[in-house]
Write an enzyme that holds these catalytic residues in place. Sequence first.
Site, PDB file in Angstrom:
ATOM      1  N   SER A 262       0.823  -1.180  -0.035  1.00 47.37           N
ATOM      2  CA  SER A 262      -0.208  -0.095  -0.022  1.00 47.37           C
ATOM      3  C   SER A 262       0.917   1.304  -0.051  1.00 47.37           C
ATOM      4  O   SER A 262       1.688   1.285  -0.818  1.00 47.37           O
ATOM      5  CB  SER A 262      -0.986  -0.171   1.314  1.00 47.37           C
ATOM      6  OG  SER A 262      -2.143   0.754   0.783  1.00 47.37           O
ATOM      7  N   HIS A 403      -7.494  -5.588  -0.385  1.00 54.41           N
ATOM      8  CA  HIS A 403      -6.335  -4.674  -0.145  1.00 54.41           C
ATOM      9  C   HIS A 403      -5.524  -5.404   1.062  1.00 54.41           C
ATOM     10  O   HIS A 403      -5.762  -5.352   2.031  1.00 54.41           O
ATOM     11  CB  HIS A 403      -6.853  -3.412  -0.096  1.00 54.41           C
ATOM     12  CG  HIS A 403      -5.677  -2.389   0.146  1.00 54.41           C
ATOM     13  ND1 HIS A 403      -4.727  -1.824  -0.875  1.00 54.41           N
ATOM     14  CD2 HIS A 403      -5.146  -1.593   1.009  1.00 54.41           C
ATOM     15  CE1 HIS A 403      -3.875  -0.876  -0.406  1.00 54.41           C
ATOM     16  NE2 HIS A 403      -4.209  -0.779   0.858  1.00 54.41           N
TER      17      HIS A 403
HETATM   18  C1  GTR Z   1      -5.524   4.350   1.554  1.00 53.85           C
HETATM   19  C2  GTR Z   1      -4.707   5.339   0.298  1.00 53.85           C
HETATM   20  C3  GTR Z   1      -3.980   4.290  -0.381  1.00 53.85           C
HETATM   21  C4  GTR Z   1      -3.293   3.463   0.337  1.00 53.85           C
HETATM   22  C5  GTR Z   1      -3.727   3.197   1.623  1.00 53.85           C
HETATM   23  C6  GTR Z   1      -2.854   2.468   2.724  1.00 53.85           C
HETATM   24  O1  GTR Z   1      -6.498   5.222   2.267  1.00 53.85           O
HETATM   25  O2  GTR Z   1      -5.886   5.770  -0.205  1.00 53.85           O
HETATM   26  O3  GTR Z   1      -3.288   5.102  -1.564  1.00 53.85           O
HETATM   27  O4  GTR Z   1      -1.800   3.939   0.464  1.00 53.85           O
HETATM   28  O5  GTR Z   1      -4.216   4.137   2.293  1.00 53.85           O
HETATM   29  O6  GTR Z   1      -1.677   2.791   2.388  1.00 53.85           O
HETATM   30  O7  GTR Z   1      -3.322   1.560   3.433  1.00 53.85           O
END
Ligand code: GTR
Length: 422
Positions: A262, A403
């Site tokens: 991420s 995610h």
């Molecule tokens: C989210 C963000 C993403 C990603 C994520 C993370 O809120 O929009 O780009 O980086 O966080 O790092 O968990």
Amino acid sequence: MVQHVKLICMILVLSAAAVPAGPNEVIRDEAKVPDYNLPDLLVLSSGDTVNRPELWFQKRRPEILNLFKTNVYGESPVLPDRVEFKVESVEQGLFGGIASRKQVTVYLLSNDKKLSVDLLMYIPEHVKGPVPAFLGLNFAGNQAVQHDPGIPLADCWVKNSATYQTENNRVTEGSRGVRSFRWPVEMIVARGYAVATVCYNDIVADDPELFAAAMDSFFPDYSGPDSPGAISIWAWGLRRILDYLELDPQIDPQRVAVIGHSRLGKTALWAGALDERFALVYSSCSGCGGAALSRRQFGETVKIINEKFPHWFCGRFKDYNDKVSDLPLDQHMLLSLIAPRPLVVASASKDLWADPRGEFLSAVHAGPVYRLLGEAGLQTETVPQPHQPVGSRIRYHIREGGHNITPLDWHFVLNFADECLK
Ligand code: GTR
């Protein structure tokens, strides 16, 4: 080859934009992706074509690196000459005797500026060393990586979250091992790799105000639109930890992979682009500002990310919030900076916010540089089925699900590392 890439671009353009998206609509439908053209990787700002590896390394690569420093991540602080560290503890005989745990304080800056981080390492003992290693930042403190009372609770700021078990931005005993599913340490060391990790907040807190204060005190010389954003400082921290790993006799410094999920996947890519000592780069669900093409504007956009996380990128990146196609780069160019080294772009099928298809296409479009340098590109233009990794030197895989980075992702990257690093 160039024509081949142009053809892919034309197909993209022709297949796009049947139904324009509304001004503030988050695009989650392929039919709403706007028309776009990507900057050419192999044409210098002078207009000359880059047709030899020397031209890439001497001219075009520095140009692209500079474009990212100026427009996206900001400058990267220089690495001091001296590496200072203190081994705090070593415990042997873990996981049935196959590994040891070593904890080291690494001083990123010293003398009048004491900036230090707590490095947690697991080192395989059942194979002959020095061993290859995975270096990655963690979100919630080293104690969250394994349920192990021998790891001190992180003493840095950590975001308040029920999952992280924090109170007043401090981790609690309940936070031990809460992120161990992302760090299958036993599996990694059993395969012969060391794990090295630091909490990213230990380098600089992921909070706009604390970040600004840390910049004033540790890096007062930077100001203006290309002053480093937090991703640049985290990437700098990774490079300093690599400075330490180069001195650790148990680790093979020629085989250190940088990994991140991420926002930390964005950071791993930037660190791998900046520092050619990283032998392999792995980004998990890195999305906008990571592997995904910004011009597609699918899921999270440059505007959304800059507004929500104003401290991650440099000031000038915000100039492109409403005109992303004016950026003199796109994220396939970030991936190209890693060539010819092994690179994994990993996505998850339900993680539309990170634009899995945009991550895939970015890997496809980095291909010309890999080919120029004598390696294969992705060798396909079709997003593979989940759990069917594609590509030999640039690898793309998509996992079924959301995610995250899971033991299955690690299984795939360990296979890739076996192919490329052993
Ligand atoms: C989210 C963000 C993403 C990603 C994520 C993370 O809120 O929009 O780009 O980086 O966080 O790092 O968990």
